[in-house]
Scaffold this motif. Structure first.
Motif, PDB file in Angstrom:
ATOM      1  N   ARG A  90      -6.510  29.261 -66.098  1.00  0.00           N
ATOM      2  CA  ARG A  90      -5.761  28.218 -66.819  1.00  0.00           C
ATOM      3  C   ARG A  90      -5.604  28.567 -68.298  1.00  0.00           C
ATOM      4  NH1 ARG A  90      -5.976  22.840 -63.830  1.00  0.00           N
ATOM      5  NH2 ARG A  90      -5.283  23.666 -61.843  1.00  0.00           N
ATOM      6  N   TRP A  91      -6.696  28.929 -68.937  1.00  0.00           N
ATOM      7  CA  TRP A  91      -6.635  29.201 -70.367  1.00  0.00           C
ATOM      8  C   TRP A  91      -5.849  30.475 -70.662  1.00  0.00           C
ATOM      9  CZ3 TRP A  91      -9.141  26.937 -74.805  1.00  0.00           C
ATOM     10  CH2 TRP A  91      -9.580  25.644 -74.551  1.00  0.00           C
ATOM     11  N   ARG A  92      -5.971  31.473 -69.797  1.00  0.00           N
ATOM     12  CA  ARG A  92      -5.227  32.727 -70.007  1.00  0.00           C
ATOM     13  C   ARG A  92      -3.728  32.419 -70.000  1.00  0.00           C
ATOM     14  NH1 ARG A  92      -5.999  37.853 -70.020  1.00  0.00           N
ATOM     15  NH2 ARG A  92      -8.155  37.730 -69.340  1.00  0.00           N
ATOM     16  N   HIS A  93      -3.284  31.685 -69.008  1.00  0.00           N
ATOM     17  CA  HIS A  93      -1.858  31.358 -68.899  1.00  0.00           C
ATOM     18  C   HIS A  93      -1.359  30.645 -70.159  1.00  0.00           C
ATOM     19  CE1 HIS A  93       1.962  29.920 -67.399  1.00  0.00           C
ATOM     20  NE2 HIS A  93       1.596  28.694 -67.712  1.00  0.00           N
ATOM     21  N   HIS A  94      -2.060  29.605 -70.581  1.00  0.00           N
ATOM     22  CA  HIS A  94      -1.619  28.835 -71.743  1.00  0.00           C
ATOM     23  C   HIS A  94      -1.719  29.649 -73.034  1.00  0.00           C
ATOM     24  CE1 HIS A  94      -0.925  25.218 -69.496  1.00  0.00           C
ATOM     25  NE2 HIS A  94      -2.132  25.279 -68.971  1.00  0.00           N
ATOM     26  N   THR A  95      -2.753  30.443 -73.149  1.00  0.00           N
ATOM     27  CA  THR A  95      -2.922  31.245 -74.371  1.00  0.00           C
ATOM     28  C   THR A  95      -1.855  32.322 -74.458  1.00  0.00           C
ATOM     29  OG1 THR A  95      -5.288  30.789 -74.340  1.00  0.00           O
ATOM     30  CG2 THR A  95      -4.559  32.647 -75.685  1.00  0.00           C
ATOM     31  N   GLU A  96      -1.562  32.986 -73.353  1.00  0.00           N
ATOM     32  CA  GLU A  96      -0.497  33.993 -73.359  1.00  0.00           C
ATOM     33  C   GLU A  96       0.836  33.362 -73.722  1.00  0.00           C
ATOM     34  OE1 GLU A  96      -0.927  35.609 -69.420  1.00  0.00           O
ATOM     35  OE2 GLU A  96      -2.314  37.181 -70.105  1.00  0.00           O
ATOM     36  N   THR A  97       1.089  32.165 -73.198  1.00  0.00           N
ATOM     37  CA  THR A  97       2.323  31.451 -73.526  1.00  0.00           C
ATOM     38  C   THR A  97       2.376  31.150 -75.027  1.00  0.00           C
ATOM     39  OG1 THR A  97       2.436  30.472 -71.332  1.00  0.00           O
ATOM     40  CG2 THR A  97       3.674  29.364 -73.075  1.00  0.00           C
ATOM     41  N   ASN A  98       1.268  30.702 -75.596  1.00  0.00           N
ATOM     42  CA  ASN A  98       1.225  30.387 -77.026  1.00  0.00           C
ATOM     43  C   ASN A  98       1.447  31.633 -77.877  1.00  0.00           C
ATOM     44  OD1 ASN A  98       0.744  27.756 -76.321  1.00  0.00           O
ATOM     45  ND2 ASN A  98      -1.411  27.777 -76.881  1.00  0.00           N
ATOM     46  N   ILE A  99       0.881  32.757 -77.467  1.00  0.00           N
ATOM     47  CA  ILE A  99       1.080  34.010 -78.210  1.00  0.00           C
ATOM     48  C   ILE A  99       2.558  34.381 -78.198  1.00  0.00           C
ATOM     49  CG2 ILE A  99       0.648  36.510 -78.165  1.00  0.00           C
ATOM     50  CD1 ILE A  99      -2.217  35.831 -77.172  1.00  0.00           C
ATOM     51  N   ASN A 143      -3.917  35.126 -84.515  1.00  0.00           N
ATOM     52  CA  ASN A 143      -5.277  35.674 -84.575  1.00  0.00           C
ATOM     53  C   ASN A 143      -6.242  34.803 -83.777  1.00  0.00           C
ATOM     54  OD1 ASN A 143      -4.602  37.903 -86.101  1.00  0.00           O
ATOM     55  ND2 ASN A 143      -4.958  36.848 -88.040  1.00  0.00           N
ATOM     56  N   TYR A 144      -6.082  33.489 -83.878  1.00  0.00           N
ATOM     57  CA  TYR A 144      -6.910  32.579 -83.086  1.00  0.00           C
ATOM     58  C   TYR A 144      -6.688  32.827 -81.595  1.00  0.00           C
ATOM     59  CZ  TYR A 144      -8.245  28.429 -80.521  1.00  0.00           C
ATOM     60  OH  TYR A 144      -8.773  27.591 -79.583  1.00  0.00           O
ATOM     61  N   TYR A 145      -5.433  32.945 -81.175  1.00  0.00           N
ATOM     62  CA  TYR A 145      -5.136  33.162 -79.766  1.00  0.00           C
ATOM     63  C   TYR A 145      -5.684  34.512 -79.287  1.00  0.00           C
ATOM     64  CZ  TYR A 145      -2.056  29.120 -80.175  1.00  0.00           C
ATOM     65  OH  TYR A 145      -1.560  27.869 -80.391  1.00  0.00           O
ATOM     66  N   ARG A 146      -5.643  35.526 -80.135  1.00  0.00           N
ATOM     67  CA  ARG A 146      -6.234  36.819 -79.760  1.00  0.00           C
ATOM     68  C   ARG A 146      -7.746  36.685 -79.588  1.00  0.00           C
ATOM     69  NH1 ARG A 146      -2.493  38.677 -83.885  1.00  0.00           N
ATOM     70  NH2 ARG A 146      -0.684  39.513 -82.817  1.00  0.00           N
ATOM     71  N   TRP A 147      -8.382  35.928 -80.477  1.00  0.00           N
ATOM     72  CA  TRP A 147      -9.815  35.661 -80.335  1.00  0.00           C
ATOM     73  C   TRP A 147     -10.064  34.897 -79.036  1.00  0.00           C
ATOM     74  CZ3 TRP A 147     -12.187  30.902 -79.861  1.00  0.00           C
ATOM     75  CH2 TRP A 147     -13.587  30.929 -79.844  1.00  0.00           C
ATOM     76  N   LEU A 148      -9.225  33.914 -78.756  1.00  0.00           N
ATOM     77  CA  LEU A 148      -9.380  33.122 -77.546  1.00  0.00           C
ATOM     78  C   LEU A 148      -9.235  34.000 -76.304  1.00  0.00           C
ATOM     79  CD1 LEU A 148      -9.937  30.301 -76.484  1.00  0.00           C
ATOM     80  CD2 LEU A 148      -7.487  29.830 -76.621  1.00  0.00           C
ATOM     81  N   MET A 149      -8.330  34.972 -76.342  1.00  0.00           N
ATOM     82  CA  MET A 149      -8.185  35.894 -75.209  1.00  0.00           C
ATOM     83  C   MET A 149      -9.472  36.704 -75.022  1.00  0.00           C
ATOM     84  SD  MET A 149      -5.350  35.395 -73.643  1.00  0.00           S
ATOM     85  CE  MET A 149      -4.993  36.847 -72.697  1.00  0.00           C
TER      86      MET A 149
END
Length: 187
Positions: A109-118, A156-162
């Motif tokens: 779930r988080w990967r999908h949303h984070t990739e979308t945000n990036i 940068n936050y999203y990369r950290w989250l990944m």
């Protein structure tokens, strides 16, 4: 076999039902409806794998709803097919390892949303850069620079989250936050 309609069994069933209701309510954290949460709770406390008919009668829901719920839980790796010799209908049981279910569900779930945000941040930056190149208003150009800076911070936050998602998906999270041993927690 014990008398299952005694007051003790009734109290037991009420107690388990209360916990299943809590599971159902809290499954919203995972994007799951309460009815699917109840289905998971029933499967979790079932001694034996269940057919769709078993689930339908236990929850008084349609077979279609049961099928949809089982598919959703299966996609989240919270329910898995089971086999029993001589039983021709599909059987299902709950995934007993909640840690495994969480890491799988959280990661996907988080990967999908984070990739979308990036991707959205990248596209927004590109659009803002085009606007800046065309803008004659210096205040607008400065505002665009500020917003690009904000978007770069978000990236940068999203990369950290990944990276965090990878730690969860890979199981390395348990090196930092160990699973609680069932036997030791009872001592």
């Amino acid at each position: 076999m014990p008398e299952t309609n005694s007051k003790e069994w009734t109290k037991y069933e009420e107690t388990i039902e209360q916990f299943i209701q809590v599971i159902a309510k809290n499954m919203s954290l995972y994007g799951v409806t309460p009815s699917i949460g109840r289905l998971y709770g029933v499967l979790y406390f079932s001694e034996q794998p269940m057919t769709l008919d078993d689930m339908r009668s236990a929850l008084e829901m349609s077979k279609t709803s049961m099928s949809t719920g089982v598919r959703a839980l299966s996609d989240m790796k919270m329910v898995e097919p089971s086999f029993k010799k001589g039983v021709r209908k599909d059987l299902y049981k709950s995934e007993e390892d909640w840690y495994k279910s969480f890491t799988s569900l959280f990661g996907s779930r988080w990967r999908h949303h984070t990739e979308t945000n990036i991707e959205e941040a990248d596209e927004t930056i590109q659009e803002l850069l085009k606007l800046k190149d065309e803008a004659e208003d210096e205040a607008l150009r400065e505002k665009i620079d500020q917003d690009i800076s904000r978007l770069e911070y978000a990236q940068n936050y999203y990369r950290w989250l990944m990276q965090f998602i990878h730690v969860v998906e890979s199981g390395k999270i348990f090196e930092y936050v160990p699973k609680i041993d069932q036997k030791k927690s009872k001592e």
